[in-house]
Design a protein around this motif. Structure first.
Motif, PDB file in Angstrom:
ATOM      1  N   VAL A   6     128.279  25.545  59.103  1.00 37.25           N
ATOM      2  CA  VAL A   6     128.942  26.550  58.271  1.00 37.25           C
ATOM      3  C   VAL A   6     130.349  26.094  57.905  1.00 37.25           C
ATOM      4  CG1 VAL A   6     129.861  28.911  58.247  1.00 37.25           C
ATOM      5  CG2 VAL A   6     127.600  28.467  59.200  1.00 37.25           C
ATOM      6  N   TYR A   7     131.079  25.573  58.886  1.00 38.82           N
ATOM      7  CA  TYR A   7     132.443  25.118  58.639  1.00 38.82           C
ATOM      8  C   TYR A   7     132.455  23.933  57.681  1.00 38.82           C
ATOM      9  CZ  TYR A   7     137.168  23.433  59.513  1.00 38.82           C
ATOM     10  OH  TYR A   7     138.454  23.004  59.362  1.00 38.82           O
ATOM     11  N   THR A   8     131.569  22.981  57.894  1.00 39.59           N
ATOM     12  CA  THR A   8     131.516  21.803  57.035  1.00 39.59           C
ATOM     13  C   THR A   8     131.139  22.175  55.603  1.00 39.59           C
ATOM     14  OG1 THR A   8     130.920  20.440  58.936  1.00 39.59           O
ATOM     15  CG2 THR A   8     130.471  19.528  56.752  1.00 39.59           C
ATOM     16  N   ALA A   9     130.145  23.027  55.458  1.00 38.98           N
ATOM     17  CA  ALA A   9     129.739  23.468  54.117  1.00 38.98           C
ATOM     18  C   ALA A   9     130.863  24.240  53.428  1.00 38.98           C
ATOM     19  CB  ALA A   9     128.479  24.325  54.207  1.00 38.98           C
ATOM     20  N   SER A  10     131.588  25.035  54.190  1.00 37.13           N
ATOM     21  CA  SER A  10     132.711  25.787  53.625  1.00 37.13           C
ATOM     22  C   SER A  10     133.825  24.853  53.168  1.00 37.13           C
ATOM     23  CB  SER A  10     133.267  26.772  54.654  1.00 37.13           C
ATOM     24  OG  SER A  10     132.289  27.702  55.032  1.00 37.13           O
ATOM     25  N   ARG A  11     134.117  23.822  53.963  1.00 41.36           N
ATOM     26  CA  ARG A  11     135.150  22.852  53.578  1.00 41.36           C
ATOM     27  C   ARG A  11     134.748  22.102  52.310  1.00 41.36           C
ATOM     28  NH1 ARG A  11     139.206  20.589  56.978  1.00 41.36           N
ATOM     29  NH2 ARG A  11     139.646  19.586  55.000  1.00 41.36           N
ATOM     30  N   ILE A  12     133.492  21.671  52.247  1.00 44.39           N
ATOM     31  CA  ILE A  12     133.020  20.950  51.057  1.00 44.39           C
ATOM     32  C   ILE A  12     133.044  21.865  49.838  1.00 44.39           C
ATOM     33  CG2 ILE A  12     130.994  19.850  50.003  1.00 44.39           C
ATOM     34  CD1 ILE A  12     130.345  18.774  52.843  1.00 44.39           C
ATOM     35  N   GLY A  13     132.585  23.096  50.005  1.00 42.32           N
ATOM     36  CA  GLY A  13     132.604  24.056  48.903  1.00 42.32           C
ATOM     37  C   GLY A  13     134.005  24.329  48.394  1.00 42.32           C
ATOM     38  N   LEU A  14     134.934  24.480  49.306  1.00 47.80           N
ATOM     39  CA  LEU A  14     136.322  24.722  48.925  1.00 47.80           C
ATOM     40  C   LEU A  14     136.899  23.527  48.174  1.00 47.80           C
ATOM     41  CD1 LEU A  14     138.457  26.912  49.205  1.00 47.80           C
ATOM     42  CD2 LEU A  14     139.113  25.910  51.371  1.00 47.80           C
ATOM     43  N   PHE A  15     136.558  22.318  48.605  1.00 47.99           N
ATOM     44  CA  PHE A  15     137.007  21.118  47.913  1.00 47.99           C
ATOM     45  C   PHE A  15     136.437  21.047  46.501  1.00 47.99           C
ATOM     46  CE2 PHE A  15     136.258  16.659  46.733  1.00 47.99           C
ATOM     47  CZ  PHE A  15     137.570  16.218  46.669  1.00 47.99           C
ATOM     48  N   VAL A  16     135.146  21.330  46.364  1.00 47.09           N
ATOM     49  CA  VAL A  16     134.503  21.266  45.046  1.00 47.09           C
ATOM     50  C   VAL A  16     135.087  22.311  44.098  1.00 47.09           C
ATOM     51  CG1 VAL A  16     132.303  21.611  43.843  1.00 47.09           C
ATOM     52  CG2 VAL A  16     132.387  20.215  45.900  1.00 47.09           C
TER      53      VAL A  16
END
Length: 72
Positions: A6-16
């Motif tokens: 969840v944390y990793t997906a959230s970080r990637i989503g925020l970057f995108v």
């Protein structure tokens, strides 16, 4: 769901999302776009994802503190 995912997906989503917004605002130099997006999303994730980061920390801490089984 697994807190690390969840944390990793959230970080990637925020970057995108940051990358897209900066591109739409006119930042077209690819290197500058990625660097600025990385910095902004890093600061934003520090503020916005504190609950997820705490959950990941607790999960890792529980795994490390768990006693190892003894082989006799």
């Amino acid at each position: 769901m697994h807190p690390v995912l969840v944390y990793t997906a959230s970080r990637i989503g925020l970057f995108v999302v940051t990358l897209g917004v900066l591109y739409l605002l006119g930042l077209q130099n690819p290197l500058l776009l990625f660097v600025v997006s990385f910095l902004i999303s890093g600061v934003a994730s520090y503020v916005l994802l504190s609950k997820q980061r705490d959950a990941v920390s607790a999960r890792i801490s529980d795994k490390v503190d768990r006693p190892k089984p003894q082989d006799d």
